[in-house]
Enzyme design. Structure first.
Site, PDB file in Angstrom:
ATOM      1  N   HIS A 188      -2.600 -54.908 -45.381  1.00  0.00           N
ATOM      2  CA  HIS A 188      -3.327 -55.170 -44.142  1.00  0.00           C
ATOM      3  C   HIS A 188      -2.323 -55.502 -43.039  1.00  0.00           C
ATOM      4  O   HIS A 188      -1.263 -56.085 -43.299  1.00  0.00           O
ATOM      5  CB  HIS A 188      -4.256 -56.379 -44.295  1.00  0.00           C
ATOM      6  CG  HIS A 188      -5.574 -56.083 -44.938  1.00  0.00           C
ATOM      7  ND1 HIS A 188      -6.273 -57.015 -45.663  1.00  0.00           N
ATOM      8  CD2 HIS A 188      -6.351 -54.960 -44.936  1.00  0.00           C
ATOM      9  CE1 HIS A 188      -7.400 -56.495 -46.103  1.00  0.00           C
ATOM     10  NE2 HIS A 188      -7.467 -55.245 -45.676  1.00  0.00           N
ATOM     11  N   CYS A 282      -5.853 -64.665 -43.482  1.00  0.00           N
ATOM     12  CA  CYS A 282      -6.899 -64.031 -44.292  1.00  0.00           C
ATOM     13  C   CYS A 282      -8.134 -64.924 -44.408  1.00  0.00           C
ATOM     14  O   CYS A 282      -9.257 -64.426 -44.493  1.00  0.00           O
ATOM     15  CB  CYS A 282      -6.370 -63.711 -45.683  1.00  0.00           C
ATOM     16  SG  CYS A 282      -5.292 -62.269 -45.761  1.00  0.00           S
TER      17      CYS A 282
END
Length: 289
Positions: A188, A282
């Site tokens: 990511h 996150c």
């Protein structure tokens, strides 16, 4: 893979927000999910190993410290109800993107996480965000979309599709800059790049293609460059309010670089949640409403 942005890149000054200056802490609104059901029972990224035991109680305790840290800094933290059977729901950043009050819920790549998209969509709708939609294209929320000033930096290569970048550009009406990730450990964008303030990023160049490195150098010539040691503990998975930067306590070099630039790094231990491939960012979705 060839990445295009449809339009000439803005200059570094063009994407800044004039009301915010470097070193100024701005109160934020965050969405988080308590890791009551956190576990590693499958592997969908290189950090996950189902053979290694997970201490859910420790994960909750570490997460509570992160939450308390935000609140001590004056930020508003809201919670989404965790769903049993969705152990990765703690990684709230992946649930969607909220920009100027508009919310786009995620459409996850892997079947194990796909039900999370609907849960986050429902939360956005109940929170009164308008319009609220679920992405039509493969899209993993703030995992791959990071706001820097008035720009949205968008990652692709492992999870979020380039089609999702185009969809976000149309929905939010903002410039979206596509960046290609090339190292599976940094699957990511928010594992390889951190938005520090409206003009400043920190990033790890080897995580990006040569073309994307060129884009980042052009847009952010004064960026903070992280070391391999910083990146390998997910030090770039950080949350900043423009002055205070919350990140893992293990990214020692990055702490030093941030202090040199006038920012205030705050270290937290999320070692248990790192087993699922996530850290501070996150766990944190910013609600820009």
């Amino acid at each position: 893979m060839t990445i295009t942005t449809r339009a000439p890149l803005p200059s570094p000054a063009e994407h800044a927000v004039s009301s915010t200056t470097a070193g100024e802490a701005i109160p934020r609104r965050f969405l988080m999910c308590r890791p009551e059901h956190f576990d590693v029972t499958y592997a969908i990224n290189p950090w996950m190993d189902p053979t290694k035991p997970v201490d859910t109680d420790l994960a909750v305790a570490q997460w509570e410290v992160l939450r308390a840290t935000y609140e001590s800094l004056g930020h508003r933290v809201e919670l989404i109800q965790p769903v049993e059977g969705l152990p990765d729901m703690v990684y709230a950043a992946n649930g969607g993107v909220v920009y100027d009050g508009k919310a786009m819920a995620a459409s996850f790549t892997f079947a194990e996480r796909q039900p999370e998209g609907a849960a986050y969509h429902a939360w956005f709708d109940e929170a009164g965000l308008r319009p609220t939609i679920q992405a039509a294209s493969q899209n993993e929320g703030e995992g791959d979309f990071l706001v820097v000033g008035r720009l949205i930096l968008a990652g692709t290569g492992f999870r979020t599709s380039v089609a999702a970048h185009h969809e976000a550009r149309e929905f939010f009406g903002a410039p979206v800059i596509s960046l290609e990730l090339v190292d599976a450990r940094f699957y990511h964008l928010d594992t390889a790049l951190a938005a520090i303030d409206d003009q400043t990023i920190a990033y790890y160049p080897p995580a990006f293609s040569a073309a994307s490195n060129a884009i980042l150098r052009q847009l952010f010539p004064d960026a903070i460059v992280a070391t391999a040691a910083d990146a390998e503990v997910l030090g770039l998975n950080a949350v900043s309010d423009g002055y205070n930067v919350v990140l893992t306590d293990k990214a020692v070099h990055l702490h030093e670089r941030l202090r040199e630039r006038g920012f205030n790094p705050i270290g937290v231990d999320l070692s248990e949640l790192l087993k699922g491939g996530g850290s501070v960012k996150c766990c944190t979705l910013e609600v820009r409403a």
